[in-house]
Design a protein around this motif. Sequence first.
Motif, PDB file in Angstrom:
ATOM      1  N   SER A 148       0.837  -1.199   0.000  1.00 42.63           N
ATOM      2  CA  SER A 148       0.000   0.000   0.000  1.00 42.63           C
ATOM      3  C   SER A 148       0.870   1.246   0.000  1.00 42.63           C
ATOM      4  O   SER A 148       1.875   1.324   0.696  1.00 42.63           O
ATOM      5  N   LYS A 149       0.501   2.216  -0.808  1.00 42.22           N
ATOM      6  CA  LYS A 149       1.204   3.502  -0.866  1.00 42.22           C
ATOM      7  C   LYS A 149       0.506   4.481   0.062  1.00 42.22           C
ATOM      8  O   LYS A 149      -0.717   4.468   0.193  1.00 42.22           O
ATOM      9  N   ARG A 150       1.288   5.332   0.664  1.00 40.66           N
ATOM     10  CA  ARG A 150       0.737   6.383   1.523  1.00 40.66           C
ATOM     11  C   ARG A 150       0.557   7.627   0.659  1.00 40.66           C
ATOM     12  O   ARG A 150       1.531   8.201   0.183  1.00 40.66           O
ATOM     13  N   ILE A 151      -0.694   8.000   0.463  1.00 48.38           N
ATOM     14  CA  ILE A 151      -1.026   9.123  -0.416  1.00 48.38           C
ATOM     15  C   ILE A 151      -1.738  10.201   0.393  1.00 48.38           C
ATOM     16  O   ILE A 151      -2.724   9.929   1.076  1.00 48.38           O
ATOM     17  N   PHE A 152      -1.234  11.420   0.302  1.00 42.84           N
ATOM     18  CA  PHE A 152      -1.887  12.567   0.914  1.00 42.84           C
ATOM     19  C   PHE A 152      -2.836  13.141  -0.127  1.00 42.84           C
ATOM     20  O   PHE A 152      -2.413  13.437  -1.244  1.00 42.84           O
ATOM     21  N   THR A 153      -4.089  13.276   0.202  1.00 45.57           N
ATOM     22  CA  THR A 153      -5.074  13.839  -0.715  1.00 45.57           C
ATOM     23  C   THR A 153      -5.309  15.288  -0.334  1.00 45.57           C
ATOM     24  O   THR A 153      -5.744  15.581   0.777  1.00 45.57           O
ATOM     25  N   SER A 154      -5.006  16.194  -1.255  1.00 52.99           N
ATOM     26  CA  SER A 154      -5.152  17.616  -1.007  1.00 52.99           C
ATOM     27  C   SER A 154      -6.400  18.128  -1.724  1.00 52.99           C
ATOM     28  O   SER A 154      -6.563  17.925  -2.928  1.00 52.99           O
ATOM     29  N   PHE A 155      -7.263  18.792  -0.982  1.00 54.27           N
ATOM     30  CA  PHE A 155      -8.532  19.276  -1.545  1.00 54.27           C
ATOM     31  C   PHE A 155      -8.999  20.489  -0.751  1.00 54.27           C
ATOM     32  O   PHE A 155      -8.634  20.647   0.420  1.00 54.27           O
ATOM     33  N   ALA A 156      -9.792  21.330  -1.397  1.00 53.31           N
ATOM     34  CA  ALA A 156     -10.427  22.445  -0.693  1.00 53.31           C
ATOM     35  C   ALA A 156     -11.556  21.865   0.164  1.00 53.31           C
ATOM     36  O   ALA A 156     -12.233  20.921  -0.251  1.00 53.31           O
ATOM     37  N   MET A 157     -11.752  22.395   1.348  1.00 52.17           N
ATOM     38  CA  MET A 157     -12.789  21.857   2.240  1.00 52.17           C
ATOM     39  C   MET A 157     -14.163  21.833   1.568  1.00 52.17           C
ATOM     40  O   MET A 157     -14.952  20.943   1.818  1.00 52.17           O
ATOM     41  N   LEU A 190     -13.096   9.869  -4.302  1.00 50.82           N
ATOM     42  CA  LEU A 190     -11.805   9.271  -4.625  1.00 50.82           C
ATOM     43  C   LEU A 190     -11.546   8.055  -3.740  1.00 50.82           C
ATOM     44  O   LEU A 190     -11.130   7.001  -4.219  1.00 50.82           O
ATOM     45  N   ILE A 191     -11.820   8.185  -2.454  1.00 52.58           N
ATOM     46  CA  ILE A 191     -11.622   7.069  -1.531  1.00 52.58           C
ATOM     47  C   ILE A 191     -12.597   5.948  -1.870  1.00 52.58           C
ATOM     48  O   ILE A 191     -12.239   4.766  -1.819  1.00 52.58           O
ATOM     49  N   ASN A 240     -11.786   2.031  -2.850  1.00 54.43           N
ATOM     50  CA  ASN A 240     -12.373   0.905  -2.127  1.00 54.43           C
ATOM     51  C   ASN A 240     -13.169  -0.033  -3.038  1.00 54.43           C
ATOM     52  O   ASN A 240     -13.574  -1.099  -2.594  1.00 54.43           O
ATOM     53  N   ASN A 241     -13.369   0.375  -4.267  1.00 54.27           N
ATOM     54  CA  ASN A 241     -14.100  -0.451  -5.227  1.00 54.27           C
ATOM     55  C   ASN A 241     -13.421  -1.818  -5.332  1.00 54.27           C
ATOM     56  O   ASN A 241     -12.218  -1.916  -5.468  1.00 54.27           O
ATOM     57  N   ASN A 242     -14.193  -2.864  -5.287  1.00 54.44           N
ATOM     58  CA  ASN A 242     -13.639  -4.218  -5.347  1.00 54.44           C
ATOM     59  C   ASN A 242     -12.828  -4.475  -6.604  1.00 54.44           C
ATOM     60  O   ASN A 242     -12.005  -5.379  -6.636  1.00 54.44           O
ATOM     61  N   HIS A 243     -13.060  -3.715  -7.646  1.00 50.95           N
ATOM     62  CA  HIS A 243     -12.355  -3.939  -8.907  1.00 50.95           C
ATOM     63  C   HIS A 243     -11.022  -3.185  -8.972  1.00 50.95           C
ATOM     64  O   HIS A 243     -10.302  -3.297  -9.941  1.00 50.95           O
ATOM     65  N   SER A 244     -10.703  -2.415  -7.939  1.00 52.03           N
ATOM     66  CA  SER A 244      -9.472  -1.638  -7.959  1.00 52.03           C
ATOM     67  C   SER A 244      -8.262  -2.548  -7.798  1.00 52.03           C
ATOM     68  O   SER A 244      -8.232  -3.416  -6.930  1.00 52.03           O
TER      69      SER A 244
END
Length: 127
Positions: free
Chosen positions: A3-12, A21-22, A26-30
Amino acid sequence: MKSKRIFTSFAMEDKMLRDFLIGQRNNNHSSIDFTDMSVKQPWDSSWKTNCRSRIKGCDGMIIIFTRNTKNADGQLWEIKCALDEGIPVLAIWGYSSDKGISRPIELRNTVIKDWTWDNISNWVMGL
């Protein structure tokens, strides 16, 4: 694959896009897995120190770019921090209708890609 550690940056204001995105991840096909390290709630006055530490511990940052980004001081700081720390970034359009909007200086040299699972997964797998 680890697993990669990814920081997701977004405006609130775009929190639901981060949630989408999350959900995609989590989609079973990912075929990829990453740990979302984004800040889910504001920290106290030391949030920049905490946030920098979290960003530095990540393999990369996904930037969800929308028309809200230019006024999102926290998101712009996160992006600058990642670039300063040499963390790889992937910028994706939050909405296709936002294509062509002006970019903040923090993203002037960054290619913004379409939000497709192929673009995201290929980038994550390349980290």
